[in-house]
Design a protein around this motif. Structure first.
Motif, PDB file in Angstrom:
ATOM      1  N   UNK A 168       3.414  -0.783   1.809  1.00  0.00           N
ATOM      2  CA  UNK A 168       3.347  -0.940   0.361  1.00  0.00           C
ATOM      3  C   UNK A 168       2.718  -2.272  -0.025  1.00  0.00           C
ATOM      4  N   UNK A 169       1.790  -2.226  -0.960  1.00  0.00           N
ATOM      5  CA  UNK A 169       1.192  -3.422  -1.531  1.00  0.00           C
ATOM      6  C   UNK A 169       1.936  -3.743  -2.822  1.00  0.00           C
ATOM      7  N   UNK A 187      -9.163  -1.796   5.739  1.00  0.00           N
ATOM      8  CA  UNK A 187      -8.793  -3.219   5.691  1.00  0.00           C
ATOM      9  C   UNK A 187      -8.028  -3.610   6.951  1.00  0.00           C
ATOM     10  N   UNK A 188      -7.953  -4.896   7.162  1.00  0.00           N
ATOM     11  CA  UNK A 188      -7.173  -5.471   8.248  1.00  0.00           C
ATOM     12  C   UNK A 188      -5.971  -6.213   7.648  1.00  0.00           C
ATOM     13  N   UNK A 192      -7.423  -9.287   1.375  1.00  0.00           N
ATOM     14  CA  UNK A 192      -7.045  -9.239  -0.034  1.00  0.00           C
ATOM     15  C   UNK A 192      -7.446  -7.886  -0.611  1.00  0.00           C
ATOM     16  N   UNK A 193      -6.478  -7.175  -1.161  1.00  0.00           N
ATOM     17  CA  UNK A 193      -6.736  -5.861  -1.751  1.00  0.00           C
ATOM     18  C   UNK A 193      -6.776  -5.913  -3.280  1.00  0.00           C
ATOM     19  N   UNK A 194      -6.158  -6.940  -3.839  1.00  0.00           N
ATOM     20  CA  UNK A 194      -6.140  -7.093  -5.285  1.00  0.00           C
ATOM     21  C   UNK A 194      -5.614  -8.464  -5.642  1.00  0.00           C
ATOM     22  N   UNK A 195      -5.676  -8.779  -6.930  1.00  0.00           N
ATOM     23  CA  UNK A 195      -5.131 -10.046  -7.405  1.00  0.00           C
ATOM     24  C   UNK A 195      -4.316  -9.807  -8.671  1.00  0.00           C
ATOM     25  N   UNK A 196      -3.384 -10.706  -8.931  1.00  0.00           N
ATOM     26  CA  UNK A 196      -2.617 -10.704 -10.172  1.00  0.00           C
ATOM     27  C   UNK A 196      -2.773 -12.095 -10.775  1.00  0.00           C
ATOM     28  N   UNK A 201      -3.180 -10.433  -3.471  1.00  0.00           N
ATOM     29  CA  UNK A 201      -2.241  -9.458  -2.918  1.00  0.00           C
ATOM     30  C   UNK A 201      -2.871  -8.967  -1.616  1.00  0.00           C
ATOM     31  N   UNK A 202      -2.232  -9.275  -0.498  1.00  0.00           N
ATOM     32  CA  UNK A 202      -2.816  -9.005   0.823  1.00  0.00           C
ATOM     33  C   UNK A 202      -2.139  -7.832   1.517  1.00  0.00           C
ATOM     34  N   UNK A 203      -2.922  -7.136   2.310  1.00  0.00           N
ATOM     35  CA  UNK A 203      -2.372  -6.074   3.140  1.00  0.00           C
ATOM     36  C   UNK A 203      -1.577  -6.666   4.288  1.00  0.00           C
TER      37      UNK A 203
END
Length: 278
Positions: A168-169, A187-188, A192-196, A201-203
């Motif tokens: 879960x991210x 991804x590894x 980084x998958x997203x930002x707030x 927000x990292x995997x």
């Protein structure tokens, strides 16, 4: 039969796909800002994209009842922004399916329709609804429960590829979410998958980004904002999941079973009155 599905996330959409393919008329309700992360396979996407297609079934955003009826006549699924499912009083569905997956009852009543089905924990069949569908991965997934409740929520996501909560991210802080990769990206761990509000927000694991919130969604710290599938099959991102398909089968079974029971009871009442119903 007219079926109102509360919620339009990926599991609710898996249910809708199965019922739509069987010829049911489907109306789905959702929030003005949907929070489904597996949005490539969620009809809630129609809220901000106007239309959404999943495995040959198309949903369209509707605002008025006449738009809903027109969509259904065209063979589409109707999606309405209606968090309280108020359309129920005017549209009068034969079946209500609570597929919000809130892990608690947010207002569904066994009296909402002739057949009321609830998905997951938080409901008791025979009190809140006529049937509960099991959502926990494992032996009982998709099981129809006509008396009692589903397995209580453990708070731990189901095991996929040896990972549970690591899949879960979650939002690193309160703020506005922005995706940094596309659903389907490989991804590894640490990517980084997203930002707030600029905070990354990292995997936690390697795999395929199977779900991710759309741009501009307000989130709170710890809120589920995406998920990574360690099985690394990008094509899975655009098809109904095994879990949603099993739950959809359970809902279909419950509708047919409960409808047959209802018809049998009606015939028995007619016979009791001395009328030949054949």
């Amino acid at each position: 039969m007219k079926v109102l599905i509360k919620g339009a996330g990926d599991l609710a959409s898996g249910i809708a796909c199965r019922l739509h393919q069987c010829g049911f008329a489907i109306v789905m309700t959702d929030l003005a800002v949907p929070t489904a992360v597996r949005r490539t396979v969620a009809f809630s996407r129609a809220v901000y994209e106007k239309t959404a297609e999943i495995e040959g079934s198309t949903a369209v955003l509707c605002h008025e009842t006449d738009e809903v009826e027109a969509a259904l006549k065209r063979g589409s699924i109707a999606v309405v922004i209606d968090p309280e499912a108020e359309i129920r009083t005017e549209w009068k569905p034969d079946v209500v399916v609570d597929a919000i997956l809130a892990k608690r009852n947010l207002g569904t009543s066994i009296h909402d329709a002739p057949i009321v089905i609830a998905v997951g924990p938080g409901f008791t069949a025979g009190a809140d609804c006529h049937c509960v569908i099991e959502t926990k991965r494992g032996h009982y997934l998709g099981r129809c429960i006509y008396q009692g409740s589903a397995i209580p929520n453990s708070g731990v996501p189901g095991d996929i590829g040896g990972y549970t909560k690591e899949r879960i991210l979650r939002a690193p802080c309160d703020g506005i979410f922005e995706p940094e990769v596309k659903i389907g990206a490989v991804v590894e761990a640490g990517d980084i998958c997203g930002t707030v509000d600029g905070v990354p927000m990292r995997s936690q694991i390697p795999g395929v980004v199977r779900g991710l919130l759309q741009s501009g969604v307000p989130v709170t710290q710890g809120m589920k904002s995406g998920d990574v599938d360690p099985r690394c099959e990008p094509e899975h991102c655009n098809t109904v999941s095994d879990k949603a398909r099993a739950i959809g089968g359970g809902v279909l079974e419950a509708i047919l079973h409960l409808d047959q029971e209802r018809k049998t009871r009606m015939k028995e009442r007619i016979r009791d009155k001395g009328v030949n119903c054949e």
